[in-house]
Design a protein around this motif. Structure first.
Motif, PDB file in Angstrom:
ATOM      1  N   TYR A 107      -1.992  -4.804   6.879  1.00  0.00           N
ATOM      2  CA  TYR A 107      -1.103  -4.951   5.726  1.00  0.00           C
ATOM      3  C   TYR A 107      -0.599  -3.589   5.267  1.00  0.00           C
ATOM      4  N   GLN A 108       0.507  -3.636   4.496  1.00  0.00           N
ATOM      5  CA  GLN A 108       0.988  -2.451   3.787  1.00  0.00           C
ATOM      6  C   GLN A 108       0.906  -2.747   2.288  1.00  0.00           C
ATOM      7  N   PHE A 109       0.219  -1.889   1.566  1.00  0.00           N
ATOM      8  CA  PHE A 109      -0.005  -2.105   0.145  1.00  0.00           C
ATOM      9  C   PHE A 109       0.778  -1.099  -0.686  1.00  0.00           C
ATOM     10  N   HIS A 110       0.895  -1.392  -1.971  1.00  0.00           N
ATOM     11  CA  HIS A 110       1.671  -0.579  -2.910  1.00  0.00           C
ATOM     12  C   HIS A 110       0.746  -0.153  -4.053  1.00  0.00           C
ATOM     13  N   PRO A 111       0.990   1.000  -4.651  1.00  0.00           N
ATOM     14  CA  PRO A 111       0.125   1.442  -5.759  1.00  0.00           C
ATOM     15  C   PRO A 111       0.062   0.476  -6.932  1.00  0.00           C
ATOM     16  N   ASP A 112       1.098  -0.359  -7.116  1.00  0.00           N
ATOM     17  CA  ASP A 112       1.106  -1.310  -8.229  1.00  0.00           C
ATOM     18  C   ASP A 112       0.429  -2.642  -7.889  1.00  0.00           C
ATOM     19  N   ASP A 113      -0.034  -2.799  -6.649  1.00  0.00           N
ATOM     20  CA  ASP A 113      -0.800  -3.996  -6.291  1.00  0.00           C
ATOM     21  C   ASP A 113      -2.204  -3.901  -6.878  1.00  0.00           C
ATOM     22  N   CYS A 114      -2.820  -5.060  -7.098  1.00  0.00           N
ATOM     23  CA  CYS A 114      -4.247  -5.095  -7.417  1.00  0.00           C
ATOM     24  C   CYS A 114      -4.932  -6.081  -6.487  1.00  0.00           C
TER      25      CYS A 114
END
Length: 253
Positions: A107-114
């Protein structure tokens, strides 16, 4: 009837969640609402029966866009019991250190994900792998499980940490560590587990709190409608709106 004994046990767990966990449910919901308001994701993960609340969050009637289920088939589908994808394979895999690290590479995640993780005891390696990666990335981690009852249990991971020790917010499922709750005549082991009921209860209390927070902020929710209401002629269009929004947001994950 032992059926009523189980029901009383289930009511007791639900009441304890209400009495002791509302503040932490609110804290967890605030983190999730912040991610969803930014059109980012609450990534959900669990193993075994701890995948059941994840499957009930989204997609389903009354659920809404913002929750991304990360379900690994070998850790979810073990009802063959024997042969391929067996219970033995599942029990082995959830204890293999490094497996969760490899899952995260997909996966590719983003800093605003939790991240929202479910585990009854919080000691198995695959969950701890994923939690450690979440902490390394700097994202918020919410964990649901029997935290108080699991205190003192040794983690099956070289980090020496349990899932609960790595979380930013813990919501205790208030379930006995044994899980099964009813004694049976002429048997050593109890029957009637309550962890799934507790997970689903605390999960929907949380999801509804997220919905309430976002509605109060004026955020539009893409809610899956029921197709079974007589006279509702726009359910299909509302469902398509949800799926279109999901497809838009999921790109790049």
């Amino acid at each position: 009837m032992i059926a009523k004994e189980w029901l009383n046990n289930a009511h007791g767990v639900m009441n304890k969640i209400e009495e002791t966990q509302m503040e932490n449910i609110r804290k967890a919901a605030m983190i999730m609402a912040d991610s969803i308001e930014k059109e980012r994701w609450v990534h959900t993960f669990g193993c075994g029966h701890a995948t059941l609340p994840i499957q009930d969050i989204y997609p389903r009637i009354g659920g809404f866009v913002g929750f991304h289920p990360m379900l690994e088939l070998p850790l979810t589908f073990f009802t063959n019991i024997t042969n391929g994808m067996s219970v033995q394979n599942f029990v082995f895999l959830e204890r293999v250190e490094g497996y969760g690290t490899e899952i995260m590479k997909g996966y590719q995640f983003h800093p605003d994900d939790c991240f929202w993780m479910f585990s009854h005891t919080g000691i198995n390696a695959v969950n701890i792998d994923i939690a450690l990666k979440v902490k390394e990335m700097g994202n918020k981690l919410i964990v649901f499980g029997s935290a108080e009852e699991a205190k003192g249990k040794k983690p099956r991971h070289s980090s020496g940490k349990t899932l609960f020790e790595l979380a930013d917010v813990v919501v205790d499922s208030c379930v006995p560590v044994q899980d099964a709750s009813v004694s049976l005549k002429n048997h050593v082991d109890k029957v009637g587990p309550v962890s799934t009921m507790a997970f689903v209860t605390a999960t929907w209390m949380t999801v509804l709190t997220v919905a309430e927070i976002l509605a109060d902020r004026g955020v539009k929710l893409y809610i899956h409608p029921s197709h079974n209401v007589p006279g509702d002629t726009t359910a299909h269009e509302r469902l398509q709106s949800c799926l279109t929004e999901y497809k838009k947001r999921i790109k790049g994950v």
